[in-house]
Design an enzyme around this catalytic site. Sequence first.
Site, PDB file in Angstrom:
ATOM      1  N   GLU A   1      -5.754 -10.558  -1.763  1.00 11.65           N
ATOM      2  CA  GLU A   1      -6.488 -10.429  -0.488  1.00 11.65           C
ATOM      3  C   GLU A   1      -7.990 -10.316  -0.733  1.00 11.65           C
ATOM      4  O   GLU A   1      -8.681  -9.542  -0.080  1.00 11.65           O
ATOM      5  CB  GLU A   1      -6.031  -9.182   0.281  1.00 11.65           C
ATOM      6  CG  GLU A   1      -4.553  -9.119   0.546  1.00 11.65           C
ATOM      7  CD  GLU A   1      -4.119  -7.975   1.464  1.00 11.65           C
ATOM      8  OE1 GLU A   1      -4.991  -7.315   2.078  1.00 11.65           O
ATOM      9  OE2 GLU A   1      -2.905  -7.749   1.569  1.00 11.65           O
TER      10      GLU A   1
ATOM     11  N   GLU B   1       0.796  -1.237   0.000  1.00 10.25           N
ATOM     12  CA  GLU B   1       0.000   0.000   0.000  1.00 10.25           C
ATOM     13  C   GLU B   1       0.828   1.288   0.000  1.00 10.25           C
ATOM     14  O   GLU B   1       0.672   2.127   0.888  1.00 10.25           O
ATOM     15  CB  GLU B   1      -0.958  -0.007   1.204  1.00 10.25           C
ATOM     16  CG  GLU B   1      -1.843  -1.240   1.229  1.00 10.25           C
ATOM     17  CD  GLU B   1      -2.836  -1.254   2.405  1.00 10.25           C
ATOM     18  OE1 GLU B   1      -2.733  -0.387   3.277  1.00 10.25           O
ATOM     19  OE2 GLU B   1      -3.700  -2.138   2.415  1.00 10.25           O
TER      20      GLU B   1
HETATM   21  C1  XIL Z   1      -5.817  -6.926   8.225  1.00 15.52           C
HETATM   22  C2  XIL Z   1      -6.031  -8.191   9.011  1.00 15.52           C
HETATM   23  O1  XIL Z   1      -6.933  -9.017   8.304  1.00 15.52           O
HETATM   24  C3  XIL Z   1      -6.558  -7.874  10.385  1.00 15.52           C
HETATM   25  O2  XIL Z   1      -6.647  -9.054  11.182  1.00 15.52           O
HETATM   26  C4  XIL Z   1      -5.647  -6.873  11.070  1.00 15.52           C
HETATM   27  O3  XIL Z   1      -6.207  -6.486  12.308  1.00 15.52           O
HETATM   28  C5  XIL Z   1      -5.459  -5.647  10.198  1.00 15.52           C
HETATM   29  O4  XIL Z   1      -4.970  -6.043   8.934  1.00 15.52           O
HETATM   30  N1  XIL Z   1      -4.882  -4.739   3.702  1.00 15.52           N
HETATM   31  C6  XIL Z   1      -3.802  -5.494   4.058  1.00 15.52           C
HETATM   32  C7  XIL Z   1      -3.937  -6.511   5.130  1.00 15.52           C
HETATM   33  O5  XIL Z   1      -2.760  -5.414   3.419  1.00 15.52           O
HETATM   34  O6  XIL Z   1      -2.726  -6.734   5.799  1.00 15.52           O
HETATM   35  C8  XIL Z   1      -5.016  -6.155   6.099  1.00 15.52           C
HETATM   36  O7  XIL Z   1      -5.190  -7.242   7.008  1.00 15.52           O
HETATM   37  C9  XIL Z   1      -6.301  -5.842   5.368  1.00 15.52           C
HETATM   38  C10 XIL Z   1      -6.115  -4.680   4.442  1.00 15.52           C
END
Ligand code: XIL
Length: 394
Positions: A314, A207
């Site tokens: 994701e 990001e």
């Molecule tokens: C999220 C996790 O799923 C949660 O458990 C944690 O509290 C916060 O992070 N983008 C990303 C991930 O790159 O690492 C994030 O994951 C969700 C958004």
Amino acid sequence: MMLLGVGMIFLMACQATPPVAPSPTLSPPSVPTLTPTLTATPDPRYPWLFGRGGHLLANSLTDKCLYRRGIRSIYPKESGGLRDVNPGGLWLGTSVGAYALLGVHDYSRAAAREYNLLATENALKFAIVHPYPERYNFCEMDTIMAFARVNQMAVRGVPLVWEQQLPEWVFELSMPQEAWQLLLQDHITQLVTRYAGRMDEWDVINEPLTEEGTFKETIWYQNVGPEYIELALRWAHAANPQAKLFINEFATENLNPKSDALYALAQDLLARGVPLHGIGFQMHLLEFNPPDPAQVAENFRRFNALGLEVAITEMDVRIWKPATPEKLEHEAEIYRNMLEACLAANCDTFIVWGVSDANTWIQYFYPDYEMPLLLDEDYQPKAAYWALWDVLQP
Ligand code: XIL
């Protein structure tokens, strides 16, 4: 709070479902003696970074890690899941956490049955893996590695450099740029080296961009310098030259200022010989505002044309409550479209961000939404699951 919650689920699950003896055909995971190769040398000019023996303590918490031994008592993998309807050998992944893998039987069972790749949901977040300046904690990570090994799954390392989930001590540092560079280099080198050969694909940068397509001025940008992206990729490559290195972003699936900036960034890095092999598209999507498949296809094509792989890293599709049968059908169509776009771009990795609707970050971060994943809260397949099944079967 969350840890407590997970701990309680763990205890409850232990009481409700006593572990079954492991299959005689599966040998327990070996617990290797891990001796990291330390390539970053402590610099005596920056004692505050590497105080008290620094790197050499990196393994000490692992030795006391009891969690991964519990993996031996986890149910063996069942067949007949999505991962088995997959002649093309796509890496079908889910993000996981070690506590749930150990404690929630339905969770570990579904993870092993449906997916052939694990993404580290939180285990590699800086605050968890590097909680003190001179200490790394690989406990959760090694538990996931052991689970993957028992169930013949790959593991993808995410993320190496992110501005979130950092420990307090990082914000308290006050030191010159060189020391920040050493800190980040050490962090990357420790992690990538430790898992080389067992985990050879990384989201190195997570990001980095704003919606407008400018660089986020994160703690790394400000202190390591605007060149932190290039440096991080080079350090990761030096630590494991075999590894495939990715930049991972959200809200870049359509053609928009942010995906244009990502494209320009990738183009620039490649032109300067920086080791970058792929782009991860997170795809945290909204059911009522899905990406345009034609734009996604066009977008993926331009990254492919640079010689880069694309991956869906994701995916979830959150539904504004209440989820209705129509919305669930629409969610399924979005999953189908994105898997088709991915396959058309020769992607080899499609990851959903959670095992089931019972275990998703959406519950905590977007409480007005629900049912973003492939399995419902009872770990039963949803329309989205069958949509992927349809696309994957020969
Ligand atoms: C999220 C996790 O799923 C949660 O458990 C944690 O509290 C916060 O992070 N983008 C990303 C991930 O790159 O690492 C994030 O994951 C969700 C958004």
